[in-house]
Design a protein around this motif. Structure first.
Motif, PDB file in Angstrom:
ATOM      1  N   ILE A 189      10.592 -21.762  16.229  1.00 24.26           N
ATOM      2  CA  ILE A 189      10.598 -21.293  14.834  1.00 24.26           C
ATOM      3  C   ILE A 189      10.288 -22.502  13.971  1.00 24.26           C
ATOM      4  N   VAL A 190       9.130 -22.472  13.305  1.00 24.98           N
ATOM      5  CA  VAL A 190       8.680 -23.625  12.518  1.00 24.98           C
ATOM      6  C   VAL A 190       8.938 -23.373  11.042  1.00 24.98           C
ATOM      7  N   LEU A 191       9.534 -24.376  10.381  1.00 21.74           N
ATOM      8  CA  LEU A 191       9.749 -24.337   8.934  1.00 21.74           C
ATOM      9  C   LEU A 191       8.688 -25.192   8.263  1.00 21.74           C
ATOM     10  N   SER A 192       8.076 -24.692   7.210  1.00 16.11           N
ATOM     11  CA  SER A 192       7.094 -25.493   6.478  1.00 16.11           C
ATOM     12  C   SER A 192       7.037 -25.059   5.026  1.00 16.11           C
ATOM     13  N   SER A 193       6.389 -25.886   4.213  1.00 16.36           N
ATOM     14  CA  SER A 193       6.363 -25.645   2.768  1.00 16.36           C
ATOM     15  C   SER A 193       5.157 -24.841   2.315  1.00 16.36           C
ATOM     16  N   THR A 194       4.157 -24.649   3.192  1.00 15.20           N
ATOM     17  CA  THR A 194       2.952 -23.913   2.810  1.00 15.20           C
ATOM     18  C   THR A 194       2.540 -22.949   3.908  1.00 15.20           C
ATOM     19  N   GLU A 221      17.319 -16.558   7.535  1.00 10.51           N
ATOM     20  CA  GLU A 221      16.135 -15.976   8.152  1.00 10.51           C
ATOM     21  C   GLU A 221      16.099 -16.266   9.655  1.00 10.51           C
ATOM     22  N   VAL A 222      16.557 -17.475  10.032  1.00 13.92           N
ATOM     23  CA  VAL A 222      16.637 -17.799  11.458  1.00 13.92           C
ATOM     24  C   VAL A 222      17.590 -16.834  12.161  1.00 13.92           C
ATOM     25  N   LEU A 223      18.743 -16.570  11.551  1.00  9.61           N
ATOM     26  CA  LEU A 223      19.692 -15.626  12.139  1.00  9.61           C
ATOM     27  C   LEU A 223      19.080 -14.232  12.234  1.00  9.61           C
ATOM     28  N   ALA A 224      18.350 -13.826  11.188  1.00 10.45           N
ATOM     29  CA  ALA A 224      17.736 -12.499  11.195  1.00 10.45           C
ATOM     30  C   ALA A 224      16.683 -12.380  12.291  1.00 10.45           C
ATOM     31  N   LYS A 225      15.926 -13.438  12.507  1.00 10.21           N
ATOM     32  CA  LYS A 225      14.849 -13.410  13.502  1.00 10.21           C
ATOM     33  C   LYS A 225      15.385 -13.532  14.932  1.00 10.21           C
ATOM     34  N   THR A 226      16.653 -13.862  15.085  1.00 11.88           N
ATOM     35  CA  THR A 226      17.242 -14.015  16.421  1.00 11.88           C
ATOM     36  C   THR A 226      18.372 -13.010  16.648  1.00 11.88           C
ATOM     37  N   ASP A 227      18.276 -11.862  15.970  1.00 10.08           N
ATOM     38  CA  ASP A 227      19.271 -10.786  16.126  1.00 10.08           C
ATOM     39  C   ASP A 227      20.690 -11.264  15.863  1.00 10.08           C
ATOM     40  N   LEU A 247      23.368 -26.468  11.022  1.00 14.87           N
ATOM     41  CA  LEU A 247      24.589 -25.955  11.647  1.00 14.87           C
ATOM     42  C   LEU A 247      24.710 -24.445  11.472  1.00 14.87           C
ATOM     43  N   ASP A 248      24.369 -23.955  10.267  1.00 11.81           N
ATOM     44  CA  ASP A 248      24.524 -22.537   9.981  1.00 11.81           C
ATOM     45  C   ASP A 248      23.499 -21.676  10.705  1.00 11.81           C
ATOM     46  N   SER A 249      22.417 -22.280  11.204  1.00 11.00           N
ATOM     47  CA  SER A 249      21.403 -21.521  11.937  1.00 11.00           C
ATOM     48  C   SER A 249      21.599 -21.608  13.439  1.00 11.00           C
TER      49      SER A 249
END
Length: 340
Positions: A189-194, A221-227, A247-249
């Motif tokens: 899962i990649v995070l980016s600004s654009t 969003e990470v939690l949502a994408k990983t059920d 930590l929260d993800s």
């Protein structure tokens, strides 16, 4: 020869080109004619320390280099003239667990000259041969960013094909992590600004992309994408401003590989979350020569090539760092020291 030094005058120009004598190797050393170097954020941290007077005058910066053996010390029989080599980030950390006494041997730091020069002299034991599959420009990106990703994800965190890993950004360490994770069969899962950078990440193997400008609370969003489970691995590059989101993800039993401090060192995360997840935070500072050997062989075996954003000439070092500060790059920024 020509080399760069940290500018101690406190100006906006971080590095000054100077003329110096070509160094001679000692009995167990070699001289390397540098062909290419790559840039790291740490170089700017060192430059700021130099501007504040916290580094010795005349220190040569830089920690990523590839070149050709140009001269051999009298007792060196492990290499030959003309061999293509990379220089390990820690000159003294060859293998085994890290020890605090290795830290002063890091290239381009407060105790050891770096590699932004036409010639350098280093211990022969700190060299690693360049695979035939990689150019000098590509090889110059491995000793820091690739080794950091390899040491953190593979050696310490035990990356496997069941992992889901959060990778922030599209810089050097991030894209090495993405390439390595894909080769292992892990989901990234990649995070980016654009959106444009996310498109490039997808072409390199990202399974999911999150625009953190549009979704600043990306951990949800990470939690949502990983059920709702979270990621089993998080590459932590931000430091103070992002460690809590990492930590929260995180999933239960997950691992945070902490390698960056882009937003500072003063992180104050909720440690109850770490404990309640039975999770780990693994602190990583680059790696050993053996880690460089391993990642170089891995890239050769899997026919991988580092992602190069842009190549500058040796005289354009300050422009290259200005490009890095603009944060528009994808992959590594390289300076070609010797132009063919």
């Amino acid at each position: 020869m020509y080399a760069y030094q940290f500018n101690t005058a406190g100006t906006d120009t971080k590095f000054t080109l100077v003329e110096k004598s070509i160094p001679e190797p000692g009995p167990t050393e070699v001289r390397v004619r540098i062909e290419a170097v790559s840039l790291n954020y740490r170089d700017l941290i060192m430059a700021d320390l130099a501007s504040a007077g916290s580094l010795p005058r005349g220190r040569i910066p830089g920690s990523d280099a590839a070149g050709i053996i140009d001269a051999l010390g009298a007792n060196v029989d492990s290499y030959q003239l003309g061999e293509r080599v990379m220089v390990s980030y820690f000159l003294d950390w060859l293998d085994g667990p890290f020890r605090s006494q290795y830290m002063p041997s890091s290239l381009g730091g407060d105790a050891t000259d770096g590699v932004f020069a036409e010639y350098i002299v280093v211990p022969a034991a700190a060299l690693v041969s360049i695979p035939d599959s990689l150019s000098f420009i590509e090889a110059a990106t491995l000793p820091c960013a690739a080794v950091t990703a390899w040491h953190g994800l593979v050696v310490r965190a035990g990356l496997n094909n069941k992992d889901t890993i959060v990778i922030p950004g599209t810089g050097g360490v991030a894209l090495f992590a993405l390439q390595i994770a894909k080769a292992f069969g892990a989901q990234s899962i990649v995070l980016s600004s654009t959106e444009e950078k996310l498109k490039q990440a997808y072409t390199l193997g990202a399974a999911i992309g999150i625009n953190y400008k549009k979704t600043p609370e990306w951990e949800h969003e990470v939690l949502a994408k990983t059920d709702g489970q979270g990621a089993s691995l998080v590459l932590e590059l931000g430091g103070a401003d992002t460690i809590q989101q990492s930590l929260d993800s995180l999933a239960a039993g997950g691992r945070i590989v902490q390698v960056g401090v882009l937003t500072g060192f003063s992180a104050r995360p909720n440690m109850d979350r770490l404990q309640s997840l039975n999770a780990d935070i693994l602190g990583i500072v680059v790696g050993s020569k053996q880690h460089l050997v391993q990642v170089a062989e891995f890239y050769k075996e899997h026919k991988l090539h580092p992602v190069i954003d842009q190549v500058f000439s040796f005289k354009e070092l300050n422009q290259a760092f200005a490009h890095m500060r603009d944060k528009g790059h994808v992959g590594k920024i390289v300076v070609q020291v010797r132009e063919h």
